[in-house]
Design a protein around this motif. Sequence first.
Motif, PDB file in Angstrom:
ATOM      1  N   ASP A 206     -10.481  -2.691  14.487  1.00 30.28           N
ATOM      2  CA  ASP A 206      -9.505  -2.765  14.416  1.00 30.28           C
ATOM      3  C   ASP A 206      -8.012  -4.045  14.576  1.00 30.28           C
ATOM      4  N   ASP A 274      -3.405  -1.887  11.762  1.00 24.83           N
ATOM      5  CA  ASP A 274      -4.009  -0.366  11.246  1.00 24.83           C
ATOM      6  C   ASP A 274      -3.314   0.778  12.703  1.00 24.83           C
ATOM      7  N   GLY A 297      -2.469   4.387   8.982  1.00 30.43           N
ATOM      8  CA  GLY A 297      -2.266   3.843   9.787  1.00 30.43           C
ATOM      9  C   GLY A 297      -2.047   4.571  10.419  1.00 30.43           C
TER      10      GLY A 297
ATOM     11  N   ARG B 133     -12.060   2.940   2.338  1.00 24.87           N
ATOM     12  CA  ARG B 133     -11.582   4.030   3.495  1.00 24.87           C
ATOM     13  C   ARG B 133     -11.287   5.196   2.042  1.00 24.87           C
TER      14      ARG B 133
END
Lengths: 383, 383, 383, 383
Positions: A206, A274, A297, B133
Amino acid sequence: MMPSARRPRSHRSEFGPDSPILKQPVAAGLTNVGLMKALVYHGPGQKAWEDVPDATISEPTDVVVKIDTTTICGTDLHILHGDVPAVTDGRILGHEAVGTVTEVGDAVKGFSVGDRVLVPAITKCGRCEYCQRNMPSHCQTVGGIGWIFGHLIDGTQAESVRVPYADTSLYAVPANVTNEQAIFLADSLPTGYEVGVLAGKVRPGDTVAVVGAGAVGLSAILTTGLWGASRVIAVDTNKFRLDKAREFGATDTVEAGDNTTAEVLDLTGGAGVDVSIEAVGYPETLLTAASLVRPGGTIANIGVHGVPVSLPMQDMWIQNVTLTMGLVDTVSIPTLLKMVASGRIPAEKMGTHSFTFAQMDEAYDVFKNAAENSALKVVITPG
Amino acid sequence: MMPSARRPRSHRSEFGPDSPILKQPVAAGLTNVGLMKALVYHGPGQKAWEDVPDATISEPTDVVVKIDTTTICGTDLHILHGDVPAVTDGRILGHEAVGTVTEVGDAVKGFSVGDRVLVPAITKCGRCEYCQRNMPSHCQTVGGIGWIFGHLIDGTQAESVRVPYADTSLYAVPANVTNEQAIFLADSLPTGYEVGVLAGKVRPGDTVAVVGAGAVGLSAILTTGLWGASRVIAVDTNKFRLDKAREFGATDTVEAGDNTTAEVLDLTGGAGVDVSIEAVGYPETLLTAASLVRPGGTIANIGVHGVPVSLPMQDMWIQNVTLTMGLVDTVSIPTLLKMVASGRIPAEKMGTHSFTFAQMDEAYDVFKNAAENSALKVVITPG
Amino acid sequence: MMPSARRPRSHRSEFGPDSPILKQPVAAGLTNVGLMKALVYHGPGQKAWEDVPDATISEPTDVVVKIDTTTICGTDLHILHGDVPAVTDGRILGHEAVGTVTEVGDAVKGFSVGDRVLVPAITKCGRCEYCQRNMPSHCQTVGGIGWIFGHLIDGTQAESVRVPYADTSLYAVPANVTNEQAIFLADSLPTGYEVGVLAGKVRPGDTVAVVGAGAVGLSAILTTGLWGASRVIAVDTNKFRLDKAREFGATDTVEAGDNTTAEVLDLTGGAGVDVSIEAVGYPETLLTAASLVRPGGTIANIGVHGVPVSLPMQDMWIQNVTLTMGLVDTVSIPTLLKMVASGRIPAEKMGTHSFTFAQMDEAYDVFKNAAENSALKVVITPG
Amino acid sequence: MMPSARRPRSHRSEFGPDSPILKQPVAAGLTNVGLMKALVYHGPGQKAWEDVPDATISEPTDVVVKIDTTTICGTDLHILHGDVPAVTDGRILGHEAVGTVTEVGDAVKGFSVGDRVLVPAITKCGRCEYCQRNMPSHCQTVGGIGWIFGHLIDGTQAESVRVPYADTSLYAVPANVTNEQAIFLADSLPTGYEVGVLAGKVRPGDTVAVVGAGAVGLSAILTTGLWGASRVIAVDTNKFRLDKAREFGATDTVEAGDNTTAEVLDLTGGAGVDVSIEAVGYPETLLTAASLVRPGGTIANIGVHGVPVSLPMQDMWIQNVTLTMGLVDTVSIPTLLKMVASGRIPAEKMGTHSFTFAQMDEAYDVFKNAAENSALKVVITPG
């Protein structure tokens, strides 16, 4: 306790004066009790390092701890500002300490006289619904909020302190962790880690932004590595803090200003970060943090807010973002102690200035203007 | 798509007119192409069930689906209101369908002519960062937002529809699931489930409040059982909807009014709910939802907002709550299909009124005043 | 405690005879102490319902509970078989009870005389590393294993029982949960749920196989719905149990035999189940459970094993499967109590036969041959 | 692919010779096709670097990649040993590469001629149930097992390779990652990370043991830091590997022998490790790994086994441990690429020896006796 605390409140719980845990032990006669020195609050702007009765056992689950190291938190400054009305005249301040057990209540099984212990900001009864959920920040037994030292009972800026629910609240300090390291695990490191890194769900690879690089923001930066962040972008107005941020693990720094959002997005190729951690406590800084995050996020708010924040939900609803916030639980202390013990978290770097009890006023003066004084946290010892 | 949508926006992505996936196939000459009927948008307040060129394959990853069942979404009403400027004159509306594959592009491997399929609201390229994702709501390939049917390309309120990225976007419908069940898995059920129940992290034993018991709020209620909620409290102003809420699994109902917060807290013995789901989209309803949650709980916003919301961060920061929001991904469709197939989710209950293509106008009229007409969702078939 | 227990062992911990929590209170003189009835173990095959000294407070963290309802566990049979050498002559048996608090130690804050409480199989100090990890099954304070009633200290098949660490171990029973429901939350339901459903990570839409439909396997079946299983396949040799399995929520049943694996795979179209729960404790049943699972699935072993199991790692290594096992923690009791209270888990169905204390021998006889007697669990009350 | 592979098998799937993806493109006439060099398997013990037809596009979803860097895996040695019967005479070996795209199928959208790409060991269709679950190790489209290069289709130890499902299988290599770093992300690093660290659920503060410090065990060690391990104990018989282990992040090393278990337990004060990773593939090493773990911990098996393992379930059932195993998915490559790009994983350290295509035999010879040659992985380039 709180990066820039204003009004800590218990949640739907009237904090009654008859809660046994909050009762100050009534000395039968002062002649029987010794005296110690402590930093006592006497109303907004008023504090004194003065004689008070010794800390003593009040409940069988208490211990008394002699303070070997303490520090000052931004919350202490807010109390002195008069922002925390629950703190009343006569209260001993402070909620962070490392010390030595000197007296043990009858029901205490896990600690003995002589043990070197960490006294964390949060007290944990261990049996209420919230403690069982691992959320002592809202311990129902101690009044709906786990922060009681220097708030609802006497605190740690003193020669000794009474610690309620010692078995479930105290932590033994491993031999290879120094007092100067452990002291920052009482509040600031767990706050940056739990309310920033853990709540923000930092995951390997991240990119993380941290808005505000004071002691708590730096604590978040210092612990992003525990979850494998690949890049950490620190945002602050202060050059000293940005330098410290790099030293603590930031890969990039951005001087806060009109172009903060554009500069951070640019560092991510326009994608957004993120996890965006807010460690200041103002509407503008929260909105800045929110503007940095990619769809999906998390915005992890650590800052303590004093006014509402107008959130642009008309733009945000479709972004699949998550906003988290909260008071520290200090339940990550065992993890952090292991990381310090194995040399992977240099907690001692948080302490930039040292003082003795006798220099308590100077300690407050330096910490009050931390940024100007190139200070992060102060270390205070009996001397 | 959206409970009360206003302004869906792509995220930091300029939606270029030259994205190949959005190109309308240019018919070499209309003489070569057949005609079909479709509901065409002609600017605010204007729509017509009229002749348009047949849907055809444009890219090798496309299929064409003959529509067997479609429905109307609150978002379609917002488009007709002129609230979604990205939808321009000539666009065929609709983003939900069950149908039959009639034509298959060269690169499509997973579907054949004759397959009965569910066309979900979200298109998924399957290879961009967001699809990898599992967040096709923000598929970068189709322009940064996965909702394109009846928005950026022609939609499903038609005799046929072109489906891009068919292999990764379509779902085969099991034999024991009817069209009248499957149609609600195209958008409303996944929205209530993913943006409400999943984002809200409902867990076994939890008490859940759902503020707003329209089609999406009821979808949340219907799926709270997948994660073992022990109690589900529905809040709405409309008695028909509260009755439906009980039928869909609510254990308690509260008529929305001045005492909503007090009544819900009372049902929880003052503790607050574990998860509070907002399914309306106004500042007041989000603030109501926020007022119901216990420390450490989650506020899951499903509502589509048109204006900012002033969040009382001065009170909320210390509550350790989480606020989530977002567009549906429709990635829960395989799970929901299994639950419908095994008889554990009676999805067909969502359809209260049926119409034919020829009655498209009546269908819109009934749905526009859903609460008054005791309507939840309409089922539209060729007839 | 254990579906078919043999040799419970503490983990790398010498269970010293001087652990204070295990000390039997020494009656100063029997004349001062009353007598009660209890089921006492006198070596393999020997037990008697006889007079023993009353249960009394020994530590300030103890309470005494008068037993209103108890039951028998498969582990009790193993003890009588001589399979658990830690249980010695004179020990009162039993580790499950619902009762009324009659005496309270000085340090106990959460319970008062007259409270109706659930005494769970596992004792939890609340402060050791394992209790802080929510794993009291391995509580270090009580000797490395949290199961001590009817094992290392006197148990619950008696008129009264001393309960150590009452504040962190006991659970208050809500008014709308009956004793006949709560008793099964002391051990069997949490075992099926925690060691089967939770460890197996059942998730919405999953297909679950349960190999062995005795009391613990049925407890797993009864709680698969808390995590949204779409299909539950029960496997057993006994028709009564398979009928019960359907009543408890199984969607399919398979009579165990030579074709078990083929039949279960067939029910899943050859794919295998997502979660395979073993609730017997033999090598063959574990291998059967392992043969049913799809790649990426979980085999959750609840069974207590007495001999090694030869695992075909040459075939399994590439299947990305997970094998879990363990002793119950009983930490799911609050969740299960909420589910029973809201009417979503009919725990009372587990009790098929009722007896009084005076009929203790009959109760054991029926339970010893549970399958033949169409018995699941017995309910035993003072009468 | 596999640390010491023997018999990779597809799961309940008959790998049909007519699967289109496995069809070798039939050259219409060899006169039209160029020739390239490749390492061809000719039965047990037989391999040759010889002329074969150029790699060409066969399906619209294919690309052709010119190999710039490749390496050898333990699995290649097993194939040469005759342990993998699915590999037949004429097959080009190898399943790891970094290269340059030279030809692109019609349906490929994400890659263009000239792109520098990583060819991972696993091929991913992106649409089957297993790919949608993020488990391409069991991709159903390519035959139930995602490892096809150098196994079911021609591999990467060649001048060029045909890559099926390029859009979902290939990864672009960032500019600041070298070929000598990226090559180890094709198989060994993801294997250590996914099957060891991820499956083992390493968490901040954990103590991790790694049994076997070859290339895959070292890959696990190198990536334990992504999840905040505080201590990492490497176990091996080879001193060179133990030295490397320290260089890769181990805090402690134990020379494997009769006292391995005692020594590791001693390092943890008798408590056992949180996660025990097995990276060898023999019964004894798996049993050693199992003996090291604390109650509640995880044994993550990476090793490829050839025979059953007799697991002491009579002791293990009560330990609440989890045993995981599996083939790599390579889905962690994006994460690992970010960690390499930001300088946090020095992947290049895995390459100890370099060879050219012309030295292919020497490369195999060195790698075959890796430990003796102080070799970890070899880097092979066109030269």
